[in-house]
Design a protein around this motif. Structure first.
Motif, PDB file in Angstrom:
ATOM      1  N   PHE A  34       0.851  -1.188   0.000  1.00  0.00           N
ATOM      2  CA  PHE A  34       0.000   0.000   0.000  1.00  0.00           C
ATOM      3  C   PHE A  34       0.888   1.240   0.000  1.00  0.00           C
ATOM      4  CE2 PHE A  34      -1.798   3.014   3.332  1.00  0.00           C
ATOM      5  CZ  PHE A  34      -2.495   3.787   2.426  1.00  0.00           C
ATOM      6  N   GLU A  36       1.099   5.084   0.275  1.00  0.00           N
ATOM      7  CA  GLU A  36       0.427   6.344   0.628  1.00  0.00           C
ATOM      8  C   GLU A  36       1.419   7.464   0.401  1.00  0.00           C
ATOM      9  OE1 GLU A  36      -2.717   7.114   2.913  1.00  0.00           O
ATOM     10  OE2 GLU A  36      -2.269   9.016   1.944  1.00  0.00           O
ATOM     11  N   ILE A  38       2.689   9.948   1.730  1.00  0.00           N
ATOM     12  CA  ILE A  38       2.848  10.487   3.093  1.00  0.00           C
ATOM     13  C   ILE A  38       4.317  10.286   3.453  1.00  0.00           C
ATOM     14  CG2 ILE A  38       2.397   8.272   4.258  1.00  0.00           C
ATOM     15  CD1 ILE A  38       0.692   9.684   6.308  1.00  0.00           C
ATOM     16  N   GLY A 236      -4.446   6.517   1.075  1.00  0.00           N
ATOM     17  CA  GLY A 236      -5.746   6.475   1.728  1.00  0.00           C
ATOM     18  C   GLY A 236      -6.314   7.881   1.761  1.00  0.00           C
ATOM     19  N   CYS A 237      -6.027   8.596   2.852  1.00  0.00           N
ATOM     20  CA  CYS A 237      -6.598   9.943   3.005  1.00  0.00           C
ATOM     21  C   CYS A 237      -6.141  10.896   1.904  1.00  0.00           C
ATOM     22  CB  CYS A 237      -6.230  10.515   4.367  1.00  0.00           C
ATOM     23  SG  CYS A 237      -6.852   9.535   5.734  1.00  0.00           S
ATOM     24  N   TRP A 267      -0.916  15.845   4.000  1.00  0.00           N
ATOM     25  CA  TRP A 267      -0.246  15.473   5.253  1.00  0.00           C
ATOM     26  C   TRP A 267       0.628  16.596   5.780  1.00  0.00           C
ATOM     27  CZ3 TRP A 267      -2.453  11.670   7.552  1.00  0.00           C
ATOM     28  CH2 TRP A 267      -3.073  10.690   6.789  1.00  0.00           C
ATOM     29  N   ASN A 372     -12.046   5.926   0.317  1.00  0.00           N
ATOM     30  CA  ASN A 372     -11.124   5.408   1.317  1.00  0.00           C
ATOM     31  C   ASN A 372     -11.725   5.642   2.689  1.00  0.00           C
ATOM     32  OD1 ASN A 372      -8.463   4.646   2.560  1.00  0.00           O
ATOM     33  ND2 ASN A 372      -8.622   6.756   3.303  1.00  0.00           N
ATOM     34  N   GLU A 373     -11.814   4.592   3.479  1.00  0.00           N
ATOM     35  CA  GLU A 373     -12.299   4.704   4.866  1.00  0.00           C
ATOM     36  C   GLU A 373     -13.589   5.510   4.948  1.00  0.00           C
ATOM     37  OE1 GLU A 373      -9.186   6.124   7.451  1.00  0.00           O
ATOM     38  OE2 GLU A 373      -8.183   4.192   7.435  1.00  0.00           O
ATOM     39  N   HIS A 435      -9.653  -1.620   7.486  1.00  0.00           N
ATOM     40  CA  HIS A 435      -8.390  -1.080   8.027  1.00  0.00           C
ATOM     41  C   HIS A 435      -8.306  -1.357   9.520  1.00  0.00           C
ATOM     42  CE1 HIS A 435      -8.021   2.093   4.582  1.00  0.00           C
ATOM     43  NE2 HIS A 435      -8.022   0.847   4.159  1.00  0.00           N
ATOM     44  N   TYR A 437      -5.478  -0.420  12.477  1.00  0.00           N
ATOM     45  CA  TYR A 437      -4.271  -0.035  13.203  1.00  0.00           C
ATOM     46  C   TYR A 437      -4.626  -0.293  14.667  1.00  0.00           C
ATOM     47  CZ  TYR A 437      -2.822   2.192   8.865  1.00  0.00           C
ATOM     48  OH  TYR A 437      -2.453   2.426   7.555  1.00  0.00           O
ATOM     49  N   GLU A 464      -5.232  -1.906   4.967  1.00  0.00           N
ATOM     50  CA  GLU A 464      -4.248  -1.194   5.800  1.00  0.00           C
ATOM     51  C   GLU A 464      -4.309  -1.827   7.177  1.00  0.00           C
ATOM     52  OE1 GLU A 464      -4.323   3.156   6.015  1.00  0.00           O
ATOM     53  OE2 GLU A 464      -5.317   3.176   4.058  1.00  0.00           O
ATOM     54  N   PRO A 504       1.457   1.953   5.609  1.00  0.00           N
ATOM     55  CA  PRO A 504       2.146   2.613   4.490  1.00  0.00           C
ATOM     56  C   PRO A 504       3.548   2.085   4.241  1.00  0.00           C
ATOM     57  CG  PRO A 504       1.063   4.232   5.875  1.00  0.00           C
ATOM     58  CD  PRO A 504       0.849   2.912   6.531  1.00  0.00           C
ATOM     59  N   TRP A 514       3.697   9.560   9.929  1.00  0.00           N
ATOM     60  CA  TRP A 514       2.889   8.390  10.297  1.00  0.00           C
ATOM     61  C   TRP A 514       3.806   7.185  10.492  1.00  0.00           C
ATOM     62  CZ3 TRP A 514      -2.539   7.863  10.426  1.00  0.00           C
ATOM     63  CH2 TRP A 514      -3.007   6.550  10.523  1.00  0.00           C
TER      64      TRP A 514
END
Ligand code: AHR
Length: 661
Positions: A34, A36, A38, A236-237, A267, A372-373, A435, A437, A464, A504, A514
């Motif tokens: 994945f 991202e 970021i 994602g975001c 970010w 996403n999410e 997802h 975490y 994720e 990520p 992150w």
């Protein structure tokens, strides 16, 4: 002589594998990655460009990333209509005053001794008088006599915009160099006249696969070495954006790099305790490059597009300025056009863009993520017309929906995980992106998560996930081990879990937002986290079909309480091998007997073991290989009924066995 005395140990744990009945298919997409955008993963990371703000488009200060000296003006009628700004350098009123620009790169510019770097600039001399630009790699903070350690001159001869290129070959390795550009006369005095400069770029010549707009080779190679089955991008975001205007716009990320309009990286400001006001997306690493990379590393591309909602997690339930259902057409068109870009004939509108970029053959994209999410009615009512439009035009494309940012319902069902699954079933999404975490306890107690999933509904994409350690520990050994343990449940449920990709991929050690992440890097070096190695161990030992496995006659081995052991087994029809994975999450050694039903005789099993004493230890730039899997062998011996593998699993370890059936 392989045989040894059975019963020499008292095995408390008997794992029984039926080696003769290959079960559910382990999808080739099972272990993926994945990306991202970021942690400076793209600009400043995987993307090979070494200069920041190469097109002078950052805002509010168009000279962000640059130090200007002498007479420098920013103009906005340059040759690239979507990136119109450029810098005009002109003479100062004395030979000892210099005009120029100095770029700080991303936390400095990393260059290596005797490697080649391609400097390029679009330039013109508006007054027609040839002007020389001196290009230097400098170490501004140094005790050496000379700051500059590499230099080339470029003569700008035309009053029309032209691209000028020169190769720099530094004589030393410097992690935090800068690039200095000076207006200069042939006699070495400061320049006289005017020169305009735009899209100033510095790339390693030796990029991944030698692509000119290419990627940092060591980082791309690390991805290839993971052997991913699927590649989810661009994040994602980042797909959603802080606002809809700020969403990832794939159409801005294709075509000539000079004319890809930049975007503020969302970010930049998400975590004020790690704030990067100069974090922008150049889109130099764009959707074409992502598709090409997927192809080159052998992974199915899985692009994720915006569903007409800005970041829901950040903006709350009423996602900031969501597109109305009626106003969704441009977002739906983005999806349809992307499929045409990836798969359409070279003479279709978007297929032509792909072909002109160098890939007339289709990329053969099979999956698309929409949202996403996302959760709740806002999402479901928006996703519906996307599904209808994609199904109508591209019935073979598999659609990935989402179940929100959390893997379960909390007491108030704030993020409506269960609802999400229900809605995805009703909308007939092909896969649902989950997802998690989560902390260590969650990973230890959720091994049966997928046993109860509906086998007839959409398939699971664990898109994720990462184990978060206590006291904000990240990427440490214990967390990676618990991920390995939990992943046995993916394999055991391969009939319903079709795709996975962990937290990520990339993080710059000086610029992350992150954690945890799979691969860390600075400007010249990188290291793979222990989680990376866990992923690689799974992906390179995936097998093709699940084999049934029991422990102490219990149907599964995926729960805390079973001696801390987690296990799964697969058959590899391509090689005829049996593959068994066992994680020992207990703090002491475990003696196991692995009974291989349907097999007779002795053989050697190859093993791959991850084992380490310090639970909080992690790999680092200084110690990149502190914790890595080690190869070994062990014996499979004959017993009266079947072949048996007796083993002592080290405390807190993960081991994979591989042998012929
Ligand atoms: O990758 C970090 C972020 O975590 C992703 O953007 C988002 O999908 C998740 O919440």
């Amino acid at each position: 002589m392989l045989a040894f005395s059975m019963g020499a140990w008292a095995q408390d744990y008997t794992v029984t594998v039926d080696t003769q009945k290959p079960g559910a298919v382990v999808q080739p997409t099972m272990y993926g990655i994945f990306f991202e955008d970021i942690n400076f993963a793209a600009d400043g990371g995987l993307y090979g460009e070494l200069l920041k703000n190469r097109s002078f488009e950052f805002t509010p200060d168009h000279l962000m990333g640059w130090q200007a000296f002498g007479k420098v003006e920013i103009k906005n009628d340059g040759p690239f209509d979507r990136n119109p700004h450029y810098a005009r350098l002109s003479t100062m009123n004395h030979n000892d005053w210099w005009t120029g620009l100095q770029n700080e790169g991303y936390f400095g510019i990393g260059v290596e001794q005797n490697k080649e770097y391609r400097f390029s600039v679009y330039a013109r001399v508006p007054e027609g008088k040839t002007q020389m630009l001196r290009v230097q790699l400098v170490e501004p903070y140094t005790n050496e006599e000379h700051q500059e350690f590499c230099q080339q001159d470029v003569k700008v001869t035309s009053s029309d915009w032209q691209k000028y290129t020169v190769i720099l070959k530094p004589n030393r390795t410097v992690d935090k160099a800068q690039l200095r550009l000076l207006m200069c006369e042939e006699n070495g005095r400061s320049g006289r006249g005017t020169v305009d400069v735009e899209h100033i770029s510095l790339f390693p010549v030796d990029t991944w696969k030698g692509h000119e707009n290419g990627m940092r080779k060591d980082l791309a190679q690390a991805l290839a070495d993971m052997k991913p089955g699927v590649f989810r991008f661009p994040g994602g975001c980042i797909v959603e954006g802080v606002t809809l205007d700020n969403r990832y716009n794939w159409k801005n990320s294709v075509g000539p790099v000079e004319n890809r309009p930049i975007n503020k990286n969302r970010w930049e400001c998400t975590f004020t305790y790690r704030y990067y006001p100069d974090y922008f997306q150049s889109y130099g690493l764009g959707f074409y490059e992502f598709f090409l990379l997927s192809e080159e590393i052998g992974a199915e591309p899985l692009p994720v597009l915006n569903v007409g909602m800005a970041c829901q997690f950040q903006n709350g339930d009423n996602a900031h300025a969501p597109a109305t259902v009626e106003g969704l057409q441009p977002f739906i068109d983005d999806c349809l056009d992307l499929i045409e870009f990836a798969n359409g004939p070279a003479d279709s509108k978007w297929g032509k863009v792909r072909a002109e970029m160098g890939h007339p053959e289709p990329f053969n994209m099979k999956y698309i993520g929409v949202g996403n999410e996302q959760w709740g009615e806002f999402y479901y009512e928006r996703l519906k017309p996307f599904v209808a439009a994609i199904r109508a035009k591209y019935p073979d494309i598999k659609i990935v929906g989402t179940s929100g940012p959390m893997p379960d319902d909390d007491e108030k069902a704030t993020y409506r995980f269960q609802d999400g699954w229900k809605a995805m079933k009703e909308l007939k999404a092909d896969l649902v992106d989950e997802h998690y975490y989560r902390d260590e306890a969650w990973f230890l107690t959720n091994g049966l998560r997928y046993d109860s999933y509906d086998r007839k509904g959409p398939k699971v994409f664990a898109g994720e996930y990462a184990c978060h350690g206590k006291h904000k520990k990240c990427n440490h050994y214990r967390a990676a081990l618990l991920e390995a343990a939990f992943m046995t449940s993916f394999e055991r449920n391969a009939d319903v879990v079709w795709m996975t990709s962990p937290a990520p991929l990339f993080a710059h050690v000086d610029g992350w937002q992150w954690r945890p992440d799979q691969i860390w890097f600075d400007n010249t070096e990188m290291f793979k986290s222990v989680s990376y190695y866990v992923q690689q161990m799974y992906a390179t030992n995936a097998g093709t079909n699940v084999l049934s496995l029991t422990m102490n006659k219990q149907p599964v081995a995926n729960l805390e309480g079973q001696g801390g052991l987690f296990a799964s087994a697969a058959f590899d029809a391509k090689t005829g091998e049996v593959i068994i994975k066992i994680a020992n999450t207990y703090h002491q050694e475990r003696e196991v007997s692995i009974n291989l039903q349907g097999m007779q005789g002795d053989r050697i099993a190859e093993t791959l073991t991850l084992s380490h004493d310090g639970m909080n230890d992690e790999n680092s730039i200084a110690q990149p290989t502190l914790i890595t899997p080690q190869k070994g062998t062990t014996v499979v011996s004959s017993d009266k009924k079947c072949s048996v593998l007796l083993d002592e699993l080290p405390p807190m370890s993960f081991r994979i066995y591989r042998f012929t059936r």
